[in-house]
Design an enzyme around this catalytic site. Structure first.
Site, mmCIF file in Angstrom:
data_model
loop_
_atom_site.group_PDB
_atom_site.id
_atom_site.type_symbol
_atom_site.label_atom_id
_atom_site.label_comp_id
_atom_site.label_asym_id
_atom_site.label_seq_id
_atom_site.Cartn_x
_atom_site.Cartn_y
_atom_site.Cartn_z
ATOM 1 N N ASP A 198 6.231 -11.601 9.257
ATOM 2 C CA ASP A 198 7.316 -10.058 9.986
ATOM 3 C C ASP A 198 6.798 -10.592 11.318
ATOM 4 O OD1 ASP A 198 4.715 -10.256 10.170
ATOM 5 O OD2 ASP A 198 4.353 -8.201 9.794
ATOM 6 N N ASP A 207 2.471 -5.641 2.457
ATOM 7 C CA ASP A 207 1.196 -5.765 2.765
ATOM 8 C C ASP A 207 1.497 -3.907 3.329
ATOM 9 O OD1 ASP A 207 -1.356 -4.853 2.633
ATOM 10 O OD2 ASP A 207 -1.585 -6.473 4.349
ATOM 11 N N HIS A 263 0.765 -0.988 0.065
ATOM 12 C CA HIS A 263 -0.014 0.071 -0.162
ATOM 13 C C HIS A 263 0.762 0.935 -0.071
ATOM 14 C CE1 HIS A 263 -3.826 -2.134 0.669
ATOM 15 N NE2 HIS A 263 -3.228 -2.416 1.551
ATOM 16 N N ASN A 271 -5.043 -14.142 7.994
ATOM 17 C CA ASN A 271 -5.459 -12.833 8.761
ATOM 18 C C ASN A 271 -6.811 -12.078 7.693
ATOM 19 O OD1 ASN A 271 -2.073 -12.045 8.740
ATOM 20 N ND2 ASN A 271 -3.386 -11.919 10.416
ATOM 21 N N LEU A 273 -4.395 -5.140 13.648
ATOM 22 C CA LEU A 273 -3.331 -4.525 12.676
ATOM 23 C C LEU A 273 -3.676 -3.926 11.112
ATOM 24 C CD1 LEU A 273 -1.350 -7.752 12.915
ATOM 25 C CD2 LEU A 273 -0.882 -5.951 13.827
ATOM 26 N N ARG A 310 -13.567 -28.570 12.706
ATOM 27 C CA ARG A 310 -15.386 -29.292 12.166
ATOM 28 C C ARG A 310 -15.549 -28.362 11.038
ATOM 29 N NH1 ARG A 310 -16.154 -30.929 17.476
ATOM 30 N NH2 ARG A 310 -17.289 -29.283 17.771
#
Length: 391
Positions: free
Chosen positions: A256, A282, A69, A227, A317, A235
């Site tokens: 990381d 990311d 980003h 994430n 995060l 299950r």
């Protein structure tokens, strides 16, 4: 062949067939013209090469980051030439030679503007990491798993928007992250697959069966695995269980030590050994800078001890401050991957997903010279993009 513009690199060469001890790579006119043992280099090259670069470490293919980003204080959502230069320069200095600017869940007008700016940028010589297209992370995600995405901008998958973007900027959108359980997602996935766009799941509440239906429709990638997705339960395998168990799904990983425990990365790596593990950063705008307050899209972020979280929400995060070279080292030093395995995850596998493996992603004669020189601590000593030494 004239030797005046040949560049020679010496070190342990990581090739598709293994590591060549006491190896060498020769670069000429932007291409790799030799990759083999140093002792077998033609004498005329060693005598007349324009430059010699030696390391006690490794020569590896440049890294390809398909999910990033920003960096060095800038966010791709604010794209213009200066912003794009700043971010691509920073990540290039850390070993990234090809990059997919990644957007946030945002109003359509904001995404339109990013696509326009990035498209304009790619029409000219790019001085740092090569922009290979755009990754749209959202806005077609689940409001139940927004993560650091602004839930106000989440919408249902919209093929009309995709058609408009593809018509205006053919081939620019290379990956779209969406929640496959949302209304209209399977239609969008089928459309993207037909048009050569990587359909990826992320920020999703999908069940195992819903993921499998999406894979049958053409979805082939999992975004920042573990994430912002339903977890594995014995299950209820959930999204994570589908990513782990279905070999058709290529899995991104943020290596990381913050986003995913190394044991879980190790499990994922053991299951993804068919060129389907992708190292990503990311990274957000704080990458390369210190602790403090930043923005991720239109949301405020705090960075403490290198960990980015939404402001006032230490358990949420918000991207990372990772670089590809740090993730590469982490896979080797903390997860236990070999340098060849880590190189596949950082270079060839993402090149394969972008369908550019015929020209980059490995050190082979005839490919463009996207090459890194590393020391024996796996720190970057030199970066070449298309044969030009950038750092």
């Amino acid at each position: 062949m004239s030797e005046e513009n040949v560049q020679l690199l010496y070190g342990k060469v990581v090739t598709p067939s293994g590591v060549l001890e006491e190896g060498a790579v020769a670069i000429q006119d932007g291409k790799i013209v030799y990759a083999g043992l140093a002792r077998d280099l033609p004498q005329r090259w060693t005598d007349s090469a324009a430059s010699h670069h030696k390391s006690d470490g490794y020569i590896v293919p440049g890294f390809i980051d398909v999910h990033v980003h920003g960096g060095n204080g800038q966010d791709f959502m604010d794209s213009n030439k200066e912003v794009l230069d700043t971010i691509t320069a920073f990540h290039c200095s850390q070993g990234t030679t090809s990059i997919l600017p990644t957007t946030m869940t945002a109003p359509k007008a904001a995404i339109d503007r990013v696509l326009k700016e990035v498209n304009e940028y790619t029409q000219h010589d790019m001085p740092y990491a090569t922009v290979e297209g755009v990754h749209l992370e959202g806005p077609f995600i689940s409001p139940k798993w927004p993560g650091a995405q602004n839930p106000e901008h989440i919408v249902l998958p919209n093929v009309e928007w995709l058609e408009e973007w593809e018509s205006a900027y053919p081939g620019l959108v290379r990956q779209v992250t969406l929640a496959p359980e949302r209304e209209g997602a399977l239609t969008a996935i089928a459309w993207m697959t037909e048009h050569g766009i990587n359909a990826a799941l992320g920020h999703t509440d999908a069940t195992y069966d819903e993921v499998e239906a999406a894979v049958d429709a053409g979805l082939r990638q999992g975004v920042h695995t573990f994430n912002a997705m339903t977890p594995l339960h014995h299950r209820k395998p959930g999204t994570a269980g589908a990513v782990l168990s279905d070999p058709r799904i290529h899995a991104e990983i943020i290596a990381d030590g913050i986003h995913v425990h190394p044991a879980c990365i190790s499990i994922l790596a053991r299951l993804k050994q068919d060129n389907n593990l992708l190292l990503i950063t990311d990274a957000m705008s704080a990458a390369g800078l210190g602790d403090g307050e930043y923005m991720l899209g239109d949301l405020p972020v705090e960075v403490h001890d290198g960990i980015a979280t939404l402001k006032g929400q230490r358990d949420s995060l918000a991207g990372s401050t990772l670089t590809m070279i740090k993730g590469f080292r982490y896979l080797i030093n903390n997860v236990g991957l070999s340098i060849e395995e880590a190189s596949l995850a950082a270079s060839f596998n993402p090149a394969k997903r972008l369908r550019i493996e015929d020209r980059t992603g490995t050190i082979e004669i005839g490919k463009q010279a996207d090459v890194l020189l590393l020391d024996n601590h796996l720190d970057v000593q030199g970066v070449w993009v298309k044969g030009r030494k950038v750092f």
